[in-house]
Design a protein around this motif. Structure first.
Motif, short mmCIF file in Angstrom:
data_model
loop_
_atom_site.label_atom_id
_atom_site.label_comp_id
_atom_site.label_asym_id
_atom_site.label_seq_id
_atom_site.Cartn_x
_atom_site.Cartn_y
_atom_site.Cartn_z
N VAL A 8 0.84 -1.21 0.00
CA VAL A 8 0.00 0.00 0.00
C VAL A 8 0.87 1.26 0.00
O VAL A 8 2.02 1.24 0.44
N ASP A 9 0.31 2.34 -0.51
CA ASP A 9 0.99 3.63 -0.46
C ASP A 9 0.94 4.19 0.96
O ASP A 9 -0.08 4.11 1.64
N SER A 10 2.07 4.74 1.41
CA SER A 10 2.12 5.32 2.74
C SER A 10 3.03 6.55 2.70
O SER A 10 3.49 6.97 1.64
N PRO A 41 8.70 9.04 7.40
CA PRO A 41 8.91 10.03 8.46
C PRO A 41 9.21 11.43 7.92
O PRO A 41 8.91 12.44 8.57
N ASP A 42 9.81 11.49 6.73
CA ASP A 42 10.15 12.79 6.15
C ASP A 42 9.04 13.34 5.27
O ASP A 42 9.22 14.36 4.60
N GLY A 43 7.90 12.65 5.26
CA GLY A 43 6.78 13.10 4.46
C GLY A 43 6.79 12.60 3.03
O GLY A 43 5.84 12.84 2.28
N ARG A 67 -0.80 -5.75 11.02
CA ARG A 67 0.44 -4.98 11.13
C ARG A 67 0.66 -4.25 9.81
O ARG A 67 0.25 -4.70 8.75
N VAL A 68 1.39 -3.14 9.88
CA VAL A 68 1.86 -2.44 8.69
C VAL A 68 3.34 -2.17 8.90
O VAL A 68 3.77 -1.73 9.98
N GLY A 69 4.15 -2.43 7.89
CA GLY A 69 5.58 -2.21 8.03
C GLY A 69 6.28 -2.26 6.69
O GLY A 69 5.65 -2.39 5.63
#
Length: 321
Positions: free
Chosen positions: A248-250, A253-255, A280-282
């Protein structure tokens, strides 16, 4: 002209269709290929799959690779035991078909439209458990045989509906028979459902490299996570365990946009009285770690006791896909 790559497959229409996609991909890549039909004991038996034993639909195909009767074998990935097979390697997992389950019912009905007491065919404990958990009052009946035989039981008036893997219906041009594609929120599919595994001898480095070009990394990662759930639970393929992973698209941390793997799994009592769910997502690279973490959560919540007594170790259906 090089010798054709011999692609081993079971003889059913669905199995030949699935293997045909691999043959065609090899030909399109410039390598002659042909199908070789291998008859398996699972195809000949009408006994419930939990009584036939582990690998009933795959053992003869693997033996054909070892005996040099075929160069590669095409399996429905959900039918393979989770343990690695010595001397063989899964060189490619091609792009996956729709992983969801599908309902084929008389009169175009959906699950919610089936009346209480409607006869619904499936032999997969996973489907049985999740159907019963929906509380629809359906009469769930055993279902065996090839795709044609299963669908024929509706036409014969023996069943009101059957539940099958959507991938098998799509691949055999029977999509029009589907009266409902079942939302994974209602019924999680079997681990690796809809995915194919292309297997060959580990030592044949040239062939492994060639076949690996057919691999789809997203599908491979998703299936790795799902099968890691099953392996950690030490559950046979007939156990009431569902799992589905999707890339999936996510947002990182840096946007910046990143791809992640979303994994869901469920373990159930076969009577449907209890269904445990976890997710879970990772990172995509951590596919197996994510799957094991979900399984550990399910085990901590009592999954082992929940599934105790459910027969395992054989494919959940006699129909690949």
């Amino acid at each position: 002209m090089p010798d054709p790559i011999r692609v081993g497959t079971r003889g059913s229409v669905l199995a030949r269709t699935q293997a045909g996609t691999v043959r065609d991909a090899l030909i399109a890549a410039g390598h002659p290929a042909e199908l070789v039909i291998i008859s398996t004991s699972g195809d000949k038996s009408m006994s419930p799959v939990e009584k036939i034993g582990v690998g009933v639909f795959t053992a003869e195909l693997r033996e054909a690779i070892r005996d040099d009767r075929v160069d590669v074998a095409v399996h429905s990935f959900k039918d393979l035991p989770t343990a690695a097979e010595p001397g063989l390697t899964i060189a490619a997992v091609p792009p996956r078909a729709d992983a969801r389950d599908a309902l084929v019912a008389r009169d175009g009905m959906t699950l919610g439209e089936l009346p209480p007491g409607a006869r619904v065919g499936t032999s997969a404990p996973r489907r049985v458990a999740q159907l019963r958990a929906l509380g629809l009052g359906l009469d769930v009946q055993p279902l065996r045989g090839n795709l044609e035989r299963r669908l024929g039981r509706i036409d014969a008036g023996e069943l009101d509906a059957v539940i099958l893997a959507r991938a098998g219906l799509d691949r055999t041009d029977r999509t029009g028979l589907i009266t409902e594609t079942i939302d994974p929120l209602q019924m999680l599919p079997a681990p690796a459902q809809g995915a194919l595994a292309v297997e060959c001898r580990s030592g044949d480095e040239a062939l492994v490299a060639l076949v690996r070009r057919l691999d789809d990394p997203d599908t491979h990662a998703a299936v790795a996570a799902e099968r890691a759930v099953l392996a950690r639970l030490e559950a046979g393929c007939t156990a009431p365990v569902g799992a589905l992973a999707e890339v999936v698209d996510s947002t990182g941390p840096d946007g910046a946009p990143v791809l992640e793997l979303s994994v869901r799994a469920a373990a159930a009592a076969e009577d449907g009285g209890v269904v445990l769910r976890a997710s879970r997502v990772g990172p995509v690279a951590d596919a197996e770690t994510l799957g094991r973490a979900i399984a550990d959560e399910l085990l901590a919540r009592g999954a082992a006791d929940l599934m105790a007594g459910t027969p395992g170790g054989a494919p959940e259906s006699g129909v690949p896909g």
